[in-house]
Write a protein that holds these residues in place. Structure first.
Motif, PDB file in Angstrom:
ATOM      1  N   VAL A 138       0.841  -1.205   0.000  1.00  0.00           N
ATOM      2  CA  VAL A 138       0.000   0.000   0.000  1.00  0.00           C
ATOM      3  C   VAL A 138       0.873   1.251   0.000  1.00  0.00           C
ATOM      4  O   VAL A 138       0.602   2.216  -0.743  1.00  0.00           O
ATOM      5  CB  VAL A 138      -0.956  -0.007   1.215  1.00  0.00           C
ATOM      6  N   ASP A 139       1.923   1.252   0.806  1.00  0.00           N
ATOM      7  CA  ASP A 139       2.799   2.433   0.854  1.00  0.00           C
ATOM      8  C   ASP A 139       3.470   2.693  -0.495  1.00  0.00           C
ATOM      9  O   ASP A 139       3.629   3.848  -0.915  1.00  0.00           O
ATOM     10  CB  ASP A 139       3.861   2.257   1.936  1.00  0.00           C
ATOM     11  N   GLU A 140       3.842   1.624  -1.197  1.00  0.00           N
ATOM     12  CA  GLU A 140       4.420   1.790  -2.529  1.00  0.00           C
ATOM     13  C   GLU A 140       3.389   2.413  -3.485  1.00  0.00           C
ATOM     14  O   GLU A 140       3.717   3.290  -4.289  1.00  0.00           O
ATOM     15  CB  GLU A 140       4.893   0.447  -3.073  1.00  0.00           C
ATOM     16  N   GLY A 141       2.150   1.952  -3.373  1.00  0.00           N
ATOM     17  CA  GLY A 141       1.092   2.513  -4.216  1.00  0.00           C
ATOM     18  C   GLY A 141       0.830   3.969  -3.906  1.00  0.00           C
ATOM     19  O   GLY A 141       0.615   4.788  -4.815  1.00  0.00           O
ATOM     20  N   LEU A 142       0.847   4.327  -2.625  1.00  0.00           N
ATOM     21  CA  LEU A 142       0.617   5.721  -2.230  1.00  0.00           C
ATOM     22  C   LEU A 142       1.764   6.619  -2.695  1.00  0.00           C
ATOM     23  O   LEU A 142       1.536   7.761  -3.092  1.00  0.00           O
ATOM     24  CB  LEU A 142       0.444   5.816  -0.712  1.00  0.00           C
ATOM     25  N   MET A 143       2.966   6.104  -2.649  1.00  0.00           N
ATOM     26  CA  MET A 143       4.096   6.891  -3.134  1.00  0.00           C
ATOM     27  C   MET A 143       3.993   7.106  -4.642  1.00  0.00           C
ATOM     28  O   MET A 143       4.350   8.171  -5.147  1.00  0.00           O
ATOM     29  CB  MET A 143       5.422   6.198  -2.775  1.00  0.00           C
ATOM     30  N   TRP A 144       3.513   6.081  -5.361  1.00  0.00           N
ATOM     31  CA  TRP A 144       3.311   6.276  -6.806  1.00  0.00           C
ATOM     32  C   TRP A 144       2.289   7.384  -7.047  1.00  0.00           C
ATOM     33  O   TRP A 144       2.496   8.245  -7.920  1.00  0.00           O
ATOM     34  CB  TRP A 144       2.823   4.976  -7.449  1.00  0.00           C
ATOM     35  N   LEU A 145       1.184   7.385  -6.278  1.00  0.00           N
ATOM     36  CA  LEU A 145       0.173   8.449  -6.423  1.00  0.00           C
ATOM     37  C   LEU A 145       0.787   9.810  -6.150  1.00  0.00           C
ATOM     38  O   LEU A 145       0.486  10.792  -6.835  1.00  0.00           O
ATOM     39  CB  LEU A 145      -0.994   8.207  -5.465  1.00  0.00           C
ATOM     40  N   SER A 146       1.635   9.878  -5.140  1.00  0.00           N
ATOM     41  CA  SER A 146       2.264  11.154  -4.803  1.00  0.00           C
ATOM     42  C   SER A 146       3.133  11.653  -5.953  1.00  0.00           C
ATOM     43  O   SER A 146       3.086  12.837  -6.322  1.00  0.00           O
ATOM     44  CB  SER A 146       3.107  10.983  -3.533  1.00  0.00           C
ATOM     45  N   ARG A 147       3.889  10.741  -6.558  1.00  0.00           N
ATOM     46  CA  ARG A 147       4.758  11.138  -7.679  1.00  0.00           C
ATOM     47  C   ARG A 147       3.954  11.417  -8.944  1.00  0.00           C
ATOM     48  O   ARG A 147       4.375  12.220  -9.789  1.00  0.00           O
ATOM     49  CB  ARG A 147       5.779  10.025  -7.962  1.00  0.00           C
ATOM     50  N   ALA A 148       2.805  10.778  -9.070  1.00  0.00           N
ATOM     51  CA  ALA A 148       1.995  10.925 -10.289  1.00  0.00           C
ATOM     52  C   ALA A 148       1.202  12.229 -10.322  1.00  0.00           C
ATOM     53  O   ALA A 148       0.705  12.631 -11.378  1.00  0.00           O
ATOM     54  CB  ALA A 148       1.029   9.741 -10.408  1.00  0.00           C
ATOM     55  N   GLN A 149       1.099  12.908  -9.190  1.00  0.00           N
ATOM     56  CA  GLN A 149       0.317  14.149  -9.142  1.00  0.00           C
ATOM     57  C   GLN A 149       0.939  15.208 -10.040  1.00  0.00           C
ATOM     58  O   GLN A 149       2.154  15.421 -10.042  1.00  0.00           O
ATOM     59  CB  GLN A 149       0.241  14.663  -7.706  1.00  0.00           C
ATOM     60  N   ASN A 150       0.076  15.863 -10.824  1.00  0.00           N
ATOM     61  CA  ASN A 150       0.553  16.931 -11.702  1.00  0.00           C
ATOM     62  C   ASN A 150       0.877  18.186 -10.911  1.00  0.00           C
ATOM     63  O   ASN A 150       0.430  18.357  -9.761  1.00  0.00           O
ATOM     64  CB  ASN A 150      -0.492  17.235 -12.778  1.00  0.00           C
ATOM     65  N   ASP A 151       1.589  19.090 -11.536  1.00  0.00           N
ATOM     66  CA  ASP A 151       1.998  20.321 -10.845  1.00  0.00           C
ATOM     67  C   ASP A 151       0.804  21.175 -10.431  1.00  0.00           C
ATOM     68  O   ASP A 151       0.893  21.939  -9.456  1.00  0.00           O
ATOM     69  CB  ASP A 151       2.926  21.143 -11.747  1.00  0.00           C
ATOM     70  N   ASP A 152      -0.316  21.063 -11.153  1.00  0.00           N
ATOM     71  CA  ASP A 152      -1.489  21.878 -10.806  1.00  0.00           C
ATOM     72  C   ASP A 152      -2.278  21.308  -9.634  1.00  0.00           C
ATOM     73  O   ASP A 152      -3.243  21.908  -9.167  1.00  0.00           O
ATOM     74  CB  ASP A 152      -2.403  22.059 -12.020  1.00  0.00           C
ATOM     75  N   GLY A 153      -1.888  20.120  -9.146  1.00  0.00           N
ATOM     76  CA  GLY A 153      -2.564  19.517  -7.993  1.00  0.00           C
ATOM     77  C   GLY A 153      -3.495  18.375  -8.344  1.00  0.00           C
ATOM     78  O   GLY A 153      -3.929  17.634  -7.454  1.00  0.00           O
ATOM     79  N   GLY A 154      -3.820  18.210  -9.613  1.00  0.00           N
ATOM     80  CA  GLY A 154      -4.707  17.131 -10.011  1.00  0.00           C
ATOM     81  C   GLY A 154      -3.960  15.910 -10.502  1.00  0.00           C
ATOM     82  O   GLY A 154      -2.724  15.865 -10.484  1.00  0.00           O
ATOM     83  N   TRP A 155      -4.728  14.913 -10.924  1.00  0.00           N
ATOM     84  CA  TRP A 155      -4.142  13.705 -11.502  1.00  0.00           C
ATOM     85  C   TRP A 155      -4.727  13.479 -12.887  1.00  0.00           C
ATOM     86  O   TRP A 155      -5.905  13.810 -13.144  1.00  0.00           O
ATOM     87  CB  TRP A 155      -4.449  12.473 -10.654  1.00  0.00           C
ATOM     88  N   GLY A 156      -3.919  12.900 -13.767  1.00  0.00           N
ATOM     89  CA  GLY A 156      -4.391  12.507 -15.081  1.00  0.00           C
ATOM     90  C   GLY A 156      -4.416  10.997 -15.194  1.00  0.00           C
ATOM     91  O   GLY A 156      -4.237  10.276 -14.208  1.00  0.00           O
ATOM     92  N   CYS A 157      -4.596  10.511 -16.384  1.00  0.00           N
ATOM     93  CA  CYS A 157      -4.675   9.067 -16.604  1.00  0.00           C
ATOM     94  C   CYS A 157      -3.328   8.391 -16.359  1.00  0.00           C
ATOM     95  O   CYS A 157      -3.261   7.252 -15.890  1.00  0.00           O
ATOM     96  CB  CYS A 157      -5.145   8.797 -18.022  1.00  0.00           C
ATOM     97  N   LEU A 158      -2.251   9.109 -16.663  1.00  0.00           N
ATOM     98  CA  LEU A 158      -0.900   8.606 -16.451  1.00  0.00           C
ATOM     99  C   LEU A 158      -0.173   9.478 -15.434  1.00  0.00           C
ATOM    100  O   LEU A 158      -0.643  10.575 -15.084  1.00  0.00           O
ATOM    101  CB  LEU A 158      -0.115   8.614 -17.765  1.00  0.00           C
ATOM    102  N   ALA A 159       0.955   9.006 -14.982  1.00  0.00           N
ATOM    103  CA  ALA A 159       1.730   9.779 -14.013  1.00  0.00           C
ATOM    104  C   ALA A 159       2.269  11.048 -14.641  1.00  0.00           C
ATOM    105  O   ALA A 159       2.884  11.011 -15.708  1.00  0.00           O
ATOM    106  CB  ALA A 159       2.875   8.918 -13.476  1.00  0.00           C
TER     107      ALA A 159
END
Length: 460
Positions: A138-159
């Motif tokens: 789970v922590d690995e998945g959460l870190m991926w989400l953290s790195r995948a966040q765009n500079d504007d604060g949102g998320w897209g389909c890809l990292a």
């Protein structure tokens, strides 16, 4: 039987009828959920290392992260214990399907890149299965989400694709919330995501793919769930109020037709993939009825609201006996993600109906009994007026008139008028030279006229 007994019997009858309707509604929805449970459970695909479910349940392909995550979350929602043998294997499969970068993906992409929505679905399922933050997967998945966040604060389909959209951002916020991501860096990630999501709200109160694009029920519903996952959802109260109003205004006449959102891989990302993936498109099917029902219940809309009823009826019509829910416009397949959305929506509906059982009975009683009480009060008032008229003795108008004339106040007025009249007659008589007999006659006529005038005035 007394009126009190009759009234009590009527109240009892109305209450029993309301409870019967509630029980029938719950029984129908629960029966559909139970049939879906039997069907999806039977579609489990056994593998030597760990079994799971394919994305499309009517196919015999290998289990995938998407299918396993959707079905596992659905079964937990339907009351299956985490210790169930199939769910234990599903947990193992999801852990084994994690990509090297910490996220999850679709077959064909797994060796190259992770996808936001598949990663979020996997984290949602692991949380339902009892794996939260501080578990290494789970922590690995959460870190991926953290790195995948765009500079504007949102998320897209890809990292970090710089194409933030409402659906991916809402799913990411829910993953952070369900995983109990409490570390300070992850709290900051979530705060930035909530801020981006609120800023995407259109002027009409709804959400589209992102700000400025046409508002849809599906995107608005996703945004509502994303804001409910915020650390302080009351900070989004104004946006949520506008979303509620938009949904209740739009949904009564909006077509509940699923539609597909396409995502074309950016050239900068596609160029680093095998040639066969250069033109690949990722698709996400939006289910407005299921999504809107989840959002409205989360916003506290009454379970008996006509719009809620319309959404529940739509799902009931699309349920196939001994199977699950079909998706209009999509070939006759049993999609795992359609099962998840329907189960999430209908299980919450059943919970809301159960929770509001006695409030509903009170509402029905109020709507039925209060108008009858008003009618009875009106009839009672009319009866009282008729009784008062019958109880009043007949009045002798002549006696009442003489009694009035002989009252001290009226006598004083009459004597005063007679005295003034006699003086006036005498003065006029002398002025015109009339004899005594004429003066006496005039004075008498004046005295007689006074009580007649008073009687006439009182009657008028």
């Amino acid at each position: 039987m007394t009126a009190v007994d009759a009234g009590g019997t009527e109240v009892s009858r109305i209450s029993e009828h309301a409870l019967l309707r509630i029980d029938q509604d719950i029984a129908q929805v629960s029966a559909d959920l139970q049939e879906a449970h039997h069907y999806v459970y039977s579609r489990f695909v056994q593998r030597p290392e760990a079994g799971g479910w394919p994305q499309f349940l009517d196919e015999s392909g290998p289990p995938t992260a998407t299918g396993t995550a959707c079905v596992a979350s659905s079964l937990i929602r339907m009351g299956v214990e985490r210790q169930d043998v199939h769910l234990i294997e599903a947990t193992d499969l999801l852990c084994s399907e994690q990509c090297a970068d910490g996220g999850w993906s679709k077959p064909g992409f797994a060796d190259h890149l992770s996808l936001t929505l598949v990663t979020c679905l996997s984290l949602h399922a692991l949380a339902a299965l009892g794996l939260f933050s501080r578990h290494p997967v789970v922590d690995e998945g959460l870190m991926w989400l953290s790195r995948a966040q765009n500079d504007d604060g949102g998320w897209g389909c890809l990292a970090s694709d710089d194409l933030s959209d409402v659906t991916a951002t809402a799913y990411a916020l829910r993953a952070l919330d369900l995983s109990h991501a409490s570390a300070a860096p992850l709290r900051q990630v979530r705060d930035r995501g909530v801020d981006w999501l609120v800023r995407q709200q259109n002027d009409d109160g709804g959400w589209g793919i992102r700000h400025g694009e046409r508002s849809t029920a599906a995107h608005t519903a996703h945004a509502v769930e994303g804001m409910h996952a915020a650390p302080m959802p009351w900070a989004c109260a104004a946006a949520l109020d506008d979303a509620r109003e938009w949904l209740l205004t739009t949904l009564p006449t909006a077509p509940l037709v699923p539609w597909i959102e396409h995502y074309q891989l950016p050239a900068s990302i596609a160029s680093g993939l095998p040639r066969r993936l250069h033109s690949a498109r990722l698709r996400w099917t939006h289910l407005p009825a299921e999504r809107s029902l989840i959002a409205l219940l989360g916003l506290g809309v009454d379970v008996h609201h006509p719009t809620v009823r319309r959404l529940v009826d739509d799902l009931a019509e699309r349920h196939e006996k001994d199977l699950c829910w079909q998706v209009p416009g999509v070939p006759a397949v049993s999609a795992s993600w359609a099962v998840l959305e329907a189960v999430n929506a209908l299980s919450r509906y059943v919970e809301a109906v159960e929770a509001s059982r006695w409030r509903t009975v009170c509402h029905v009683l109020t709507a039925s009994v209060v108008p009858r009480i008003a009618e009875l009060e009106k009839a009672q008032e009319e009866l009282r007026l008729r009784t008062d008229v019958l109880a009043t003795p007949p009045v002798d108008e002549g006696r009442r008139a003489w009694k009035a004339l002989l009252s001290p106040r009226v006598l004083a007025i009459e004597l005063t008028a007679a005295a003034l009249g006699s003086g006036l007659v005498a003065t006029l008589g002398r002025a015109i030279g009339a004899d005594t007999e004429a003066l006496v006659f005039a004075w008498g006529a004046w005295v007689v006229a006074i009580p007649l005038f008073i009687m006439a005035a009182r009657r008028g």
